[in-house]
Design an enzyme around this catalytic site. Structure first.
Site, PDB file in Angstrom:
ATOM      1  N   ARG A  49       0.831  -1.190   0.000  1.00 26.31           N
ATOM      2  CA  ARG A  49       0.000   0.000   0.000  1.00 26.31           C
ATOM      3  C   ARG A  49       0.873   1.250   0.000  1.00 26.31           C
ATOM      4  O   ARG A  49       2.027   1.223   0.457  1.00 26.31           O
ATOM      5  CB  ARG A  49      -0.905   0.011   1.238  1.00 26.31           C
ATOM      6  CG  ARG A  49      -1.854  -1.174   1.331  1.00 26.31           C
ATOM      7  CD  ARG A  49      -2.642  -1.148   2.629  1.00 26.31           C
ATOM      8  NE  ARG A  49      -3.593  -2.254   2.709  1.00 26.31           N
ATOM      9  CZ  ARG A  49      -3.341  -3.437   3.266  1.00 26.31           C
ATOM     10  NH1 ARG A  49      -2.132  -3.671   3.789  1.00 26.31           N
ATOM     11  NH2 ARG A  49      -4.264  -4.387   3.289  1.00 26.31           N
ATOM     12  N   LYS A 100      -1.788  -2.646   7.890  1.00 26.24           N
ATOM     13  CA  LYS A 100      -2.961  -2.120   8.585  1.00 26.24           C
ATOM     14  C   LYS A 100      -3.171  -2.873   9.891  1.00 26.24           C
ATOM     15  O   LYS A 100      -2.918  -4.061   9.999  1.00 26.24           O
ATOM     16  CB  LYS A 100      -4.202  -2.266   7.692  1.00 26.24           C
ATOM     17  CG  LYS A 100      -4.147  -1.422   6.436  1.00 26.24           C
ATOM     18  CD  LYS A 100      -5.277  -1.749   5.495  1.00 26.24           C
ATOM     19  CE  LYS A 100      -6.616  -1.305   6.027  1.00 26.24           C
ATOM     20  NZ  LYS A 100      -7.711  -1.517   5.042  1.00 26.24           N
ATOM     21  N   HIS A 158      -3.948   3.227  -5.183  1.00 22.59           N
ATOM     22  CA  HIS A 158      -3.729   1.781  -5.139  1.00 22.59           C
ATOM     23  C   HIS A 158      -3.551   1.157  -6.517  1.00 22.59           C
ATOM     24  O   HIS A 158      -3.520  -0.067  -6.646  1.00 22.59           O
ATOM     25  CB  HIS A 158      -4.905   1.098  -4.433  1.00 22.59           C
ATOM     26  CG  HIS A 158      -4.773   1.076  -2.940  1.00 22.59           C
ATOM     27  ND1 HIS A 158      -3.614   1.422  -2.289  1.00 22.59           N
ATOM     28  CD2 HIS A 158      -5.669   0.751  -1.967  1.00 22.59           C
ATOM     29  CE1 HIS A 158      -3.805   1.310  -0.987  1.00 22.59           C
ATOM     30  NE2 HIS A 158      -5.027   0.904  -0.769  1.00 22.59           N
ATOM     31  N   ARG A 178      -0.732  -1.209  -6.885  1.00 24.60           N
ATOM     32  CA  ARG A 178      -1.038  -2.401  -6.079  1.00 24.60           C
ATOM     33  C   ARG A 178      -1.981  -3.326  -6.856  1.00 24.60           C
ATOM     34  O   ARG A 178      -1.773  -4.540  -6.910  1.00 24.60           O
ATOM     35  CB  ARG A 178      -1.668  -1.947  -4.766  1.00 24.60           C
ATOM     36  CG  ARG A 178      -2.099  -3.059  -3.811  1.00 24.60           C
ATOM     37  CD  ARG A 178      -2.516  -2.397  -2.490  1.00 24.60           C
ATOM     38  NE  ARG A 178      -3.243  -3.287  -1.603  1.00 24.60           N
ATOM     39  CZ  ARG A 178      -2.677  -4.133  -0.755  1.00 24.60           C
ATOM     40  NH1 ARG A 178      -1.351  -4.257  -0.720  1.00 24.60           N
ATOM     41  NH2 ARG A 178      -3.402  -4.880   0.055  1.00 24.60           N
ATOM     42  N   HIS A 181      -3.880  -9.189   2.701  1.00 26.66           N
ATOM     43  CA  HIS A 181      -5.328  -9.266   2.871  1.00 26.66           C
ATOM     44  C   HIS A 181      -5.661 -10.251   3.988  1.00 26.66           C
ATOM     45  O   HIS A 181      -5.163 -11.376   4.004  1.00 26.66           O
ATOM     46  CB  HIS A 181      -6.004  -9.739   1.583  1.00 26.66           C
ATOM     47  CG  HIS A 181      -6.102  -8.674   0.541  1.00 26.66           C
ATOM     48  ND1 HIS A 181      -6.305  -8.946  -0.809  1.00 26.66           N
ATOM     49  CD2 HIS A 181      -6.040  -7.318   0.635  1.00 26.66           C
ATOM     50  CE1 HIS A 181      -6.352  -7.812  -1.485  1.00 26.66           C
ATOM     51  NE2 HIS A 181      -6.194  -6.818  -0.639  1.00 26.66           N
ATOM     52  N   TYR A 193      -9.781  -9.726  -7.965  1.00 27.35           N
ATOM     53  CA  TYR A 193      -8.878  -9.675  -9.106  1.00 27.35           C
ATOM     54  C   TYR A 193      -9.154 -10.790 -10.107  1.00 27.35           C
ATOM     55  O   TYR A 193      -8.695 -10.735 -11.236  1.00 27.35           O
ATOM     56  CB  TYR A 193      -7.422  -9.738  -8.641  1.00 27.35           C
ATOM     57  CG  TYR A 193      -7.022  -8.544  -7.815  1.00 27.35           C
ATOM     58  CD1 TYR A 193      -6.856  -7.290  -8.393  1.00 27.35           C
ATOM     59  CD2 TYR A 193      -6.839  -8.663  -6.441  1.00 27.35           C
ATOM     60  CE1 TYR A 193      -6.505  -6.197  -7.635  1.00 27.35           C
ATOM     61  CE2 TYR A 193      -6.487  -7.564  -5.675  1.00 27.35           C
ATOM     62  CZ  TYR A 193      -6.328  -6.332  -6.269  1.00 27.35           C
ATOM     63  OH  TYR A 193      -5.992  -5.246  -5.515  1.00 27.35           O
TER      64      TYR A 193
END
Length: 299
Positions: A150, A174, A245, A248, A271, A280
């Protein structure tokens, strides 16, 4: 805001920050959503959270729809209040969660934007100069595209987070979660060139351990990275602005298109859930269809 709000939410926000390790941004979003609900309680003359019923929750949902609020916003507010009541039940403040069975509207998922390989090559051509900022921008671009981290994680990288021998980054993600992400030879070469021939000269007399710096030598910010990337887009004459993003998304799409398995990409992206990575697959399916149509004689 009312005394009722302060009494009930002070410990909850502390719980989010300390136990759940949520970011300041996340806690602020929860605060805004709960403030909105407490205002609704005032309008309905509801004196206490224990007086909120399932019917109250349904009425609140109706009010949100009447204001023509976006589905994603409605869903987020319901989720925030539901989580708040879950905490109150744990603390034995209330006996039931009136928002437990309230239906959250499903938002329309947009496919993530990404660069095609030709566009990526064009983007890298904009950072081939020998000047200090071009050297930095090359390293920045190689790390973002080469690792899929990120923008905020990139801004937070320290020199000590790089293991040049193994070609591994320690990424601070995160919620305080850390993960190791490999980076390739192109990124390794670009970063080494930047550290040896650009970073110290940009920093001048400043002293800090952050990897990427701005033109004044101070640690780069997420906003600074976005500004740099938008400048590169304009220089490359590519259409539109770059989303923070987008590199990414490009990393993930290109990995899957070239045969990487979903679990590996999930781990690299950081994730928590595989469902976040599965978005994706829609893009890679389009890629497969495009390839099929162009190469199969009966397509």
């Amino acid at each position: 805001m009312s005394k009722l709000f302060k009494n009930y939410t002070h410990s909850y926000f502390a719980y989010l920050q300390i136990e759940k390790n949520n970011s300041v941004h996340t806690v602020k979003s929860y605060r805004d959503d709960l403030e909105h609900f407490f205002m609704f309680m005032d309008e309905q003359q509801i004196a206490d959270l224990t007086d909120v019923t399932h019917q109250t929750a349904r009425l609140y949902l109706t009010r949100l729809h009447e204001k023509k609020m976006a589905r994603a916003s409605v869903s987020r507010k319901i989720s925030a209040i539901r989580g708040f009541y879950r905490f109150l039940m744990r603390e034995q403040v209330v006996e039931e969660n009136p928002f437990l069975l309230v239906h959250r509207p499903k938002g329309t998922k947009k496919l993530p934007s990404f660069f095609y390989e030709e566009e990526i090559r064009e983007l890298f051509e904009t950072v081939e100069g020998p000047d200090l900022l071009s050297i930095r921008n090359r390293a920045l671009l190689e790390i973002l595209y080469g690792t899929g981290i990120r923008v905020s994680e990139c801004a937070g990288l320290a020199l000590t987070d790089l293991d040049a021998h193994l070609g591994i980054l320690l990424v601070h993600g995160k919620g305080g979660k850390e993960r190791y992400v490999p980076y390739g030879s192109f990124a390794a070469e670009a970063v080494e060139n930047y550290v040896q021939n650009s970073r110290a000269m940009l920093m001048k007399k400043l002293d800090h351990n952050k990897l990427f710096v701005n033109f004044r030598g101070a640690p780069i910010t997420t906003g600074g990275i976005r500004h740099i990337l938008n400048g590169l887009i304009q220089k490359a004459s590519l259409s539109g602005k770059i989303h923070p993003h987008m590199l990414r998304h490009t990393f993930a799409t290109h990995m899957l298109n070239n045969g990487a398995d979903m679990r590996t990409v999930q781990e690299l992206l950081g994730h928590a859930s595989l469902s976040s990575t599965q978005m994706y697959t829609h893009i890679t399916k389009e890629h497969l269809q495009h390839t099929y149509r162009n190469h199969h004689p009966r397509a």
